[in-house]
Write an enzyme that holds these catalytic residues in place. Structure first.
Site, PDB file in Angstrom:
ATOM      1  CE  LYS A 215      20.442  33.610  38.391  1.00  0.00           C
ATOM      2  NZ  LYS A 215      21.706  33.895  38.976  1.00  0.00           N
TER       3      LYS A 215
ATOM      4  CE  LYS B 292      25.888  35.450  33.270  1.00  0.00           C
ATOM      5  NZ  LYS B 292      25.983  35.590  34.652  1.00  0.00           N
TER       6      LYS B 292
ATOM      7  CE  LYS C 195      26.763  27.859  37.225  1.00  0.00           C
ATOM      8  NZ  LYS C 195      27.338  27.953  38.541  1.00  0.00           N
TER       9      LYS C 195
HETATM   10  P1  TYM Z   1      28.622  32.866  40.387  1.00  0.00           P
HETATM   11  O1  TYM Z   1      28.629  31.663  41.250  1.00  0.00           O
HETATM   12  O2  TYM Z   1      27.478  33.065  39.458  1.00  0.00           O
HETATM   13  O3  TYM Z   1      29.931  32.914  39.517  1.00  0.00           O
HETATM   14  C1  TYM Z   1      31.241  32.723  40.079  1.00  0.00           C
HETATM   15  C2  TYM Z   1      32.245  33.627  39.373  1.00  0.00           C
HETATM   16  O4  TYM Z   1      32.294  33.307  37.975  1.00  0.00           O
HETATM   17  C3  TYM Z   1      32.132  34.499  37.206  1.00  0.00           C
HETATM   18  N1  TYM Z   1      31.469  34.141  35.924  1.00  0.00           N
HETATM   19  C4  TYM Z   1      31.923  34.489  34.726  1.00  0.00           C
HETATM   20  N2  TYM Z   1      33.016  35.194  34.338  1.00  0.00           N
HETATM   21  C5  TYM Z   1      33.208  35.363  33.005  1.00  0.00           C
HETATM   22  N3  TYM Z   1      32.373  34.866  32.052  1.00  0.00           N
HETATM   23  C6  TYM Z   1      31.274  34.162  32.385  1.00  0.00           C
HETATM   24  N4  TYM Z   1      30.485  33.668  31.434  1.00  0.00           N
HETATM   25  C7  TYM Z   1      31.010  33.949  33.769  1.00  0.00           C
HETATM   26  N5  TYM Z   1      30.024  33.303  34.448  1.00  0.00           N
HETATM   27  C8  TYM Z   1      30.326  33.433  35.769  1.00  0.00           C
HETATM   28  C9  TYM Z   1      31.272  35.406  38.074  1.00  0.00           C
HETATM   29  O5  TYM Z   1      31.391  36.761  37.715  1.00  0.00           O
HETATM   30  C10 TYM Z   1      31.834  35.121  39.454  1.00  0.00           C
HETATM   31  O6  TYM Z   1      32.983  35.904  39.709  1.00  0.00           O
HETATM   32  N6  TYM Z   1      27.140  36.397  43.595  1.00  0.00           N
HETATM   33  C11 TYM Z   1      28.276  35.603  43.160  1.00  0.00           C
HETATM   34  C12 TYM Z   1      28.860  34.758  44.283  1.00  0.00           C
HETATM   35  C13 TYM Z   1      29.232  35.551  45.490  1.00  0.00           C
HETATM   36  C14 TYM Z   1      30.341  36.441  45.618  1.00  0.00           C
HETATM   37  C15 TYM Z   1      30.269  36.931  46.957  1.00  0.00           C
HETATM   38  C16 TYM Z   1      31.353  36.864  44.752  1.00  0.00           C
HETATM   39  C17 TYM Z   1      28.557  35.520  46.676  1.00  0.00           C
HETATM   40  N7  TYM Z   1      29.189  36.349  47.551  1.00  0.00           N
HETATM   41  C18 TYM Z   1      31.210  37.844  47.433  1.00  0.00           C
HETATM   42  C19 TYM Z   1      32.289  37.782  45.243  1.00  0.00           C
HETATM   43  C20 TYM Z   1      32.220  38.257  46.557  1.00  0.00           C
HETATM   44  C21 TYM Z   1      27.797  34.659  42.056  1.00  0.00           C
HETATM   45  O7  TYM Z   1      26.642  34.347  41.962  1.00  0.00           O
HETATM   46  O8  TYM Z   1      28.810  34.171  41.280  1.00  0.00           O
END
Ligand code: TYM
Length: 318
Positions: A111, A192, A195
């Protein structure tokens, strides 16, 4: 029942990577655990996002999750910023988290590259807030995609540090990773689906029929690309047809057009009923806001309890 916690950032459109990597499990596990699902809106502030976009994305994401099957009568479903405690416990954790561990995080490094003009402190300390998101509810299991495993490892480190320094209070967390832990990008099969790789990388849950067709048509179909498309087909399509196309691909006999047409149809069939549900929820915004308000009130009860206990343990309260 064991406690399960997971969140998602409202930074853009919900896509098939999010769905297959995490949300499908959220829905499947609703009956087996005491679940806390939330929109990680504080986390979204680490990116450059306008106020209008943040509130619109949040509303859309809540609607998408409801349409995908998150059931507020079974789980606690809320917005992170509606609950007092995430940032408070996050501060306590900030003071236990070594900066060197935070600097090691792959997502921080990535990032920082993507938004080099805005490497804010939140981007660095984000995983301490994530640890708080989970441990505020004493989460034991956390369903996520593969890209979040490093953050969960950090949560374990933070919990261990707290427990060693003060009291054996926080549980040890375990990730739950789906079969589709890393769904790949359509326009870059080595990375992966995300967005941040642009509009052509992903298919959104709200994608129009026309755009689904165009995006899959344009998807890279070299060897890795075809493997990824076949994998996507496995999740939405017909098992036997998948087997047949996989065998043809190995023999170099698979026509890209056949794979792409089958995949397009399977994804459109999946999206159609969900998009109808989305429309219904959108016609009832008050219902959506009420769901969030009720969820926050429920989450607050658990959060209050943990926060009070933590304050006593660390000496902030008698
Ligand atoms: P975020 O918002 O980027 O993504 C949400 C969930 O989607 C999964 N994900 C994917 N899985 C498989 N293939 C992909 N291409 C792919 N892109 C996204 C992510 O692994 C995630 O599970 N930091 C976290 C949000 C968060 C969180 C938490 C999660 C904040 N606090 C506490 C668990 C527990 C995030 O940015 O996910």
């Amino acid at each position: 029942m064991k406690k399960l916690v997971s969140g998602i950032k409202p930074t853009g459109k919900l896509h098939l990577g999010n769905y297959l990597g995490a949300i499908k499990n959220w829905v499947a596990l609703q009956n087996e655990y005491e679940c806390y699902y939330f929109i990680a809106d504080y986390h979204a502030l680490t990116t450059e996002i306008s106020a209008k976009e943040l509130s619109q994305n949040t509303f859309d994401l809540v609607v998408d999750l409801l349409a995908l099957g998150i059931d507020p009568s079974k789980v606690t479903f809320f917005k992170q910023s509606d609950v007092i405690g995430h940032t408070e416990l996050g501060w306590v954790f900030n003071c236990l988290t070594p900066v060197s561990e935070l600097q090691r995080m792959t997502q921080f490094k990535d990032k920082s590259g993507d938004q080099s003009a805005n490497i804010n402190a939140g981007l660095l300390t984000y995983p301490a807030l994530q640890a708080s998101d989970i441990l505020l509810y004493k989460g034991e299991v956390v369903p996520v995609g593969e890209d979040q495993l490093q953050h969960l490892e950090l949560t374990r480190i933070v919990a261990r540090k707290f427990n060693n320094r003060y009291d054996d209070y926080f549980p040890k967390i375990e990730p739950i990773v789906s079969h589709a832990a890393r769904v790949m990008s359509l326009n870059n099969p080595e990375k992966k689906m995300s967005k941040s790789l642009g509009d052509q990388s992903y298919i959104a849950i709200r994608e129009t029929e026309d755009d689904v067709r165009k995006k899959i048509k344009k998807a890279i179909s070299d060897k890795t690309g075809v493997e990824n498309l076949l994998e996507l087909y496995l999740y939405f399509g017909d098992k036997e047809k998948h087997q047949k196309m996989s065998e043809d691909a190995k023999l170099d006999k698979l026509m890209n057009s056949e794979l792409k047409e089958a995949l397009t149809k399977s994804i459109l069939d999946f999206l159609k009923p969900i998009q109808e549900k989305i429309k219904n929820y959108e016609q009832n915004p008050d219902k959506v806001y009420k769901i969030l308000a009720d969820g926050a009130a429920k989450a607050q009860q658990t959060a209050d309890k943990t926060l009070l206990e933590v304050k006593k343990i660390v000496g902030l309260k008698k």
